[in-house]
Design a protein around this motif. Structure first.
Motif, PDB file in Angstrom:
ATOM      1  N   ALA A   1      45.468  29.187  44.428  1.00 44.64           N
ATOM      2  CA  ALA A   1      45.470  30.332  44.989  1.00 44.64           C
ATOM      3  C   ALA A   1      47.090  31.092  44.650  1.00 44.64           C
ATOM      4  O   ALA A   1      47.053  32.079  44.461  1.00 44.64           O
ATOM      5  CB  ALA A   1      45.613  30.233  46.747  1.00 44.64           C
ATOM      6  N   ALA A   2      48.031  30.006  44.548  1.00 48.20           N
ATOM      7  CA  ALA A   2      49.367  30.451  44.217  1.00 48.20           C
ATOM      8  C   ALA A   2      49.155  31.096  42.864  1.00 48.20           C
ATOM      9  O   ALA A   2      50.005  32.183  42.561  1.00 48.20           O
ATOM     10  CB  ALA A   2      50.364  29.524  44.491  1.00 48.20           C
ATOM     11  N   TRP A   3      48.693  30.462  41.846  1.00 48.88           N
ATOM     12  CA  TRP A   3      48.712  30.800  40.471  1.00 48.88           C
ATOM     13  C   TRP A   3      48.026  32.100  40.659  1.00 48.88           C
ATOM     14  O   TRP A   3      48.275  33.064  39.749  1.00 48.88           O
ATOM     15  CB  TRP A   3      48.123  29.790  39.508  1.00 48.88           C
ATOM     16  N   LEU A   4      46.792  32.329  41.275  1.00 49.28           N
ATOM     17  CA  LEU A   4      45.934  33.510  41.198  1.00 49.28           C
ATOM     18  C   LEU A   4      47.004  34.915  41.574  1.00 49.28           C
ATOM     19  O   LEU A   4      47.025  35.755  41.024  1.00 49.28           O
ATOM     20  CB  LEU A   4      44.842  33.405  42.081  1.00 49.28           C
ATOM     21  N   LEU A   5      47.678  34.650  42.796  1.00 48.23           N
ATOM     22  CA  LEU A   5      48.475  35.402  43.523  1.00 48.23           C
ATOM     23  C   LEU A   5      49.607  35.742  42.280  1.00 48.23           C
ATOM     24  O   LEU A   5      50.037  36.935  42.491  1.00 48.23           O
ATOM     25  CB  LEU A   5      49.164  35.144  44.653  1.00 48.23           C
ATOM     26  N   LEU A   6      50.273  34.729  41.578  1.00 50.89           N
ATOM     27  CA  LEU A   6      51.286  34.905  41.059  1.00 50.89           C
ATOM     28  C   LEU A   6      50.881  35.573  39.537  1.00 50.89           C
ATOM     29  O   LEU A   6      51.771  35.911  38.632  1.00 50.89           O
ATOM     30  CB  LEU A   6      51.986  33.748  40.747  1.00 50.89           C
TER      31      LEU A   6
ATOM     32  N   PRO B   1      49.441  38.288  38.064  1.00 50.48           N
ATOM     33  CA  PRO B   1      49.719  39.543  37.595  1.00 50.48           C
ATOM     34  C   PRO B   1      51.386  39.600  37.078  1.00 50.48           C
ATOM     35  O   PRO B   1      51.599  40.150  36.180  1.00 50.48           O
ATOM     36  CB  PRO B   1      49.549  40.594  38.910  1.00 50.48           C
TER      37      PRO B   1
END
Lengths: 325, 282, 428
Positions: A44-49, A51
């Motif tokens: 999740a963190a990587w997905l949010l980061l 962009p």
């Protein structure tokens, strides 16, 4: 009890999340979504980061690597670069102009940040006493933040002019002729005069962020304190000041780091003079990379500045990020 | 204005002296701005001795007319709007996402990345200019507004993430935990809990980023040719050998007005949080 | 050794107006894009735009495009960015001989000797102007405008007020005007020492103390900055300062050229200001004064040291970049800038042209006078500050500021020693 939409909602507001019908519906929806896609923190963190990382790689990491690479080369104007290893760095540390620039930078960043934030914070507290009526005043003060550094430089140039400047004229008109001074030509006053002009441009930011923080303080805190018979001053001291700290922190951070980069204002007001007395590291970088076009040397000074900031900021950031989750 | 009424009651009673004091400071503060306005409406030969000099006093709109006639302001304005709005929306959406991840999620390299991201704020745009110029040329992005938007947005994350994260420091963790108990995943928690409650910092990011991109000069001047935003166009007014400060002042007013309007519009979100709160207190 | 010749022996403008349109014979089928790196802004930028428009009107198939580099501060920074970024361009406007050298060293310029020959430019530009842009025997530029930098500007009524009836011609006469000026509360010399303009006095003093050869050697660092010529020039300046020529040092250091010019040519608070020809545009268009009547220009006073037939000049030229794609159009534009039509446009903007096609009768009295002074000088020196390599140019101005702060013999020694130290490292 009030349901808070603010970031600073008191803990007591929390149970309402589940009770609020809208939120309950949302929670149910989310819960089913979560069951379908159980996702851990890391993905999740990587997905949010993602962009941020994409933009960041192109516009920050890549130029940064280029800068570090350049700092190992001796480049004179458009000539062919020659690899010189760490020589630029050795040269920097024996360059008196760089040492002077570092000292000027410390004075410049600390003073301008401290004064801007102090004024902005105080104004923000005063404004929060009657936010509606002070809106035009906040806009007036913030307007200075919207004026480009170059244009502010030009306005302050007129104020400081030795012959017909506004400041000397005002001093003369109140009988303080002895205080009149060629502010920007006197090496002992030039830096402070430029700082004053810079503070003028910067106060709008702490005013805005601190004011936002104060507005986010839950009203019931004040009501409770008022019921308890607290005086306005003690409310300011015990509620407003501590709870507006997020705004103060943001203001310090942004003001401090922008002041390291400040260039246009110094360029217009003094061009680093007289006799280099207003040359900050930001100006030094400009002079070496853009004027003398010693890109390698300029890059090395940038790297040193970045390292310096890194050294100061790492402990702060580590301290502030201990408590994830 | 209901927000004003509610807030005036904040500390028991409103304080007229505070308003007067702030007003006094504000009037002191706009003296240089008055200077810019006066400079723009007086002939150059009068203001060369200071805009406050009233030996001769003539009002003229010559500088305004010259700037209007000489520069395609309307198109440049449109370009400026495109660039600023897109470069502002990107961090307004993505910076809170990142700040949330940095603040509430556990993952490897969290701190290292945070330190790198935040420190990038010191990177001066002069450093970015040449490497990106070469890259944009290879990708054929010269004279494309994205050549400016990408670095504008990319460099904004440093402070935008810090700003939002700083407000999240005081975000009630219980709210997050409650949602977690309800089975809410990390991404959903962001969109349904954190985002709606972060309007104040998002508005602050929007105001600041809009202002900076609107005033940004270096990158547009270097990367754009025909698609020039207002600042880049107006920067040409200032010659190397002459100082037509009256026109420069016009340029300054034209460019500053828009960020000010944005500020006036968006700053409502600062008080919005407060008014909703007291408004719901039935 | 670099045989860069910034100095050029004289007979500059006496060229005859022969075969004016010699170069226009091939003005037939020019077409395509013509790209120029153009950093000129303000009035000079407008002038260049007008010249381009006129050129395009004569060659309608040419699509003229300007690359405008970032112009804050030193324009060279922006130009280098554009070039390093790999931008393709045909022409470059240049005013710094040291920068031309840098471009040649980096193989970024093409020689224009063939242009010169094909278009018979020898007839239009006298040998001295060609020599100005020669590096290692090849010619790299076409000079399209020049200005006197040894001209002292003043308001005619200022001298009248102080009862000075004739222009001071010698050093002693010049200094003798200080007393009556000071009695009338007029600062004799306005020296804007904030950034660069204070160097003008030093440079004109240097060539009149030691001649153009010495200045050229100094620019090429063939003699050290501790040379007696430099010290003598500074001592001459010291004489002026001791005669109360100027404001307090800190006031000089706080004053930029524009305010200084206001004081000399607008308010008359000071008498003399030494600066380039762009003051003509400023005084004429911005103050609304009449050249030759309200204000005028006089040549730097004669020092009687054997070098009074020298003058400091600046010039602007076009360079042909090695990235050129449309050489026909590029060279045609170079030749066009020397045509009668082009020089007439430049005259409108108060600039002098070195071209023999220029109609000198169009010049206003101030340009005419400055052009005459330049023509009468036996040898010319390009502005020294623009000849020095990057760091040295900056250090040079800073050290001269130090001299102004305390113009003592000790400072002269310290300042020249400091400059020599930087110079030792600044040349390749």
């Amino acid at each position: 009890m009030a349901m808070s939409t603010s970031t600073d909602a008191g803990a007591a507001d929390l149970p309402r999340v589940a009770q609020d019908p809208a939120n309950a519906r949302v929670s149910a929806l989310l819960a089913s979504a979560a069951r379908r896609t159980p996702m851990g923190d890391t993905p999740a963190a990587w997905l949010l980061l993602l962009p941020l990382l994409l933009f960041f790689l192109v516009s920050v990491v890549y130029p940064l690597i280029e800068t570090i690479r350049l700092s190992f080369y001796d480049i004179r104007g458009l000539g062919k670069p020659t690899y010189v290893g760490l020589q630029n760095y050795f040269k920097l540390f024996s360059d008196d102009n760089f040492t002077t620039a570092m000292i000027a930078t410390v004075k410049w960043t600390l003073t301008s940040t401290f004064v801007s934030v102090a004024i902005g914070w105080m104004l923000a507290m005063l404004c929060s006493l009657s936010p509606g009526r002070t809106l035009p005043f906040r806009v007036m003060i913030f307007a200075a933040y919207g004026v480009s550094e170059a244009v502010s430089g030009f306005m302050w140039l007129g104020i400081y002019r030795p012959d017909v400047g506004l400041l000397n004229a005002l001093l003369g008109s109140v009988g303080l002729d002895a205080w009149q001074n060629p502010w920007l030509g006197d090496p002992s006053t030039a830096l402070w005069a430029v700082i004053a002009a810079y503070v003028w441009t910067q106060v709008g930011l702490p005013l805005m962020t601190c004011f936002a923080s104060i507005q986010a303080i839950p009203k019931n805190l004040f009501e409770a304190a008022y019921v308890d018979g607290a005086k306005p001053y003690s409310m300011l001291r015990h509620i407003v000041m501590p709870l507006s700290l997020p705004g103060v922190r943001v203001a310090i951070f942004i003001n401090l780091l922008s002041s390291l980069k400040a260039f246009d204002l110094i360029f217009i007001l003094t061009s680093g003079g007289p006799v280099r007395s207003t040359e900050t590291v930001g100006y030094f970088m400009y002079r070496e990379s853009m004027q003398n076009f010693k890109l390698g040397y300029g890059a090395a000074s940038t790297v040193i500045l970045l390292l310096g900031v890194l050294l100061v900021s790492i402990p702060v950031i580590i301290k502030r990020t201990e408590a994830a989750r | 204005m209901s927000a004003a009424r509610n807030n005036d009651a904040m500390i028991g009673k409103s304080s007229p002296w505070a308003t007067w004091l702030v007003g006094a400071v504000a009037f002191l503060w706009i003296i240089p701005i008055v200077g810019i306005i006066v400079t723009s409406i007086r002939p150059l030969n009068e203001i060369s001795l200071g805009w406050w000099n009233v030996e001769q006093f003539t009002l003229t709109l010559d500088a305004w007319r010259t700037v209007w006639d000489k520069y395609p302001l309307a198109y440049a304005f449109w370009v400026s709007v495109k660039i600023s709005v897109i470069s502002t929306l990107i961090p307004m959406i993505f910076a809170p996402m990142a700040a949330y991840a940095f603040h509430f999620l556990q993952f490897r390299f969290r701190r290292v990345m945070l330190i790198i991201v935040i420190n990038a704020f010191v990177l001066p745009s002069q450093v970015v200019v040449i490497p990106l110029f070469v890259l944009w040329r290879k990708l054929g992005l010269i004279d494309n507004i994205w050549a400016v938007i990408i670095p504008f947005a990319g460099m904004s994350f440093a402070w935008a993430v810090y700003l939002v994260k700083s407000y999240l420091d005081d975000f009630p963790r219980e709210l997050i935990e409650a949602a977690q108990v309800d089975g809410c995943g990390p991404i959903a928690r962001f969109f349904y809990i954190v985002l709606p409650n972060s309007l104040t910092p998002i508005a602050a990011v929007g105001i600041l980023q809009f202002l900076w991109t609107w005033n940004g000069l270096l990158l547009p001047v270097v990367y754009l040719r025909e698609e020039l935003p207002l600042t880049a166009l107006l920067a040409r007014i200032q010659g190397v050998y002459d100082r037509n400060w009256d026109q420069v002042a016009v340029a300054a007013i034209v460019t500053t007005v828009v960020p000010l309007i944005i500020f006036i519009v968006f700053q409502r979100y600062f008080t919005a949080g407060a008014s909703t709160r007291s408004g719901s207190k039935e | 050794m670099k045989s860069t010749r910034y100095r050029f022996a004289k007979t500059v403008l006496a060229g005859t107006v022969l075969s004016a349109a010699a170069g226009m014979a091939n003005a037939s089928a020019l077409s395509g894009d013509l790209v120029m790196i153009n950093w000129l802004g303000g009035a000079q930028g407008e002038m260049m735009q007008k010249l381009e428009d006129d050129f395009v009107a004569k060659n309608p198939d040419v699509n003229f495009r300007n690359i405008v580099p970032q112009a804050t501060g030193d324009a060279r920074g922006g130009i280098r960015q554009v070039i390093l970024g790999g931008e393709q361009a045909d022409l470059l406007i240049n005013t710094w001989p040291a920068f031309r050298q840098e471009l040649v060293d980096a193989d970024l310029l093409l020689p224009v000797d063939d242009v010169w020959q094909e278009n018979g430019l020898d007839e239009v530009l006298s040998g001295a102007w060609r020599d100005l842009s020669v590096i290692d025997g090849s010619n790299y530029g076409v000079t399209y405008t020049f200005g006197d930098r040894s001209g002292i500007w003043y308001r005619t009524d200022t001298l009248e007020k102080a009862g000075i009836s004739a222009e001071p011609e010698t050093w002693d006469e010049f200094k003798a005007t200080f007393a009556p000026l000071l009695e009338n509360d007029i600062t004799p010399m306005s020296v804007p020492a904030k950034v660069w303009a204070h160097a003008e006095w030093f440079e004109s003093l240097l060539i009149r103390v030691a001649g153009v050869e010495t200045a050229t050697k100094l620019a090429n660092h063939e003699i050290p900055w501790t040379d007696d010529a430099v010290k003598t020039a500074l001592r001459k300046w010291q004489e002026l300062l001791q005669a109360n020529c100027c404001d307090e040092p800190n006031t000089m250091l706080a004053t930029d050229w524009d305010n200084s010019v206001d004081a000399a040519l607008k308010t008359g608070d000071s008498a003399y200001v030494l600066m380039g020809m762009w003051l003509n545009t400023r005084a004429n268009q911005e103050y609304g004064e009449t050249p030759g009547e309200d204000y005028t220009i006089m040549q730097f006073p004669a020092l009687g040291m054997g070098h009074d037939d020298t003058s400091m000049v600046d010039a602007k030229e076009l360079n042909l970049l090695s990235t050129v794609k449309n050489k026909e159009a590029a060279t045609a534009f170079m030749v066009y800038l020397l045509s009668a039509d082009a020089t007439a446009i430049m005259t409108e903007y108060g600039l002098a042209s070195p071209s023999a096609n220029a109609d000198t009768s169009l010049y206003d009295p101030v340009i005419a006078k400055s052009v005459e002074e330049v023509s009468n000088a036996k040898s010319l020196q390009f502005v020294l500050g623009d000849l020095l390599p990057g760091d040295l140019g900056g250090e040079y101005r800073v050290q001269l500021q130090k001299f102004l702060q305390d113009p003592s013999d000790e400072t002269i020694d310290a300042v020249t020693a400091a400059l020599e130290k930087v110079a030792a490292d600044a040349y390749p």
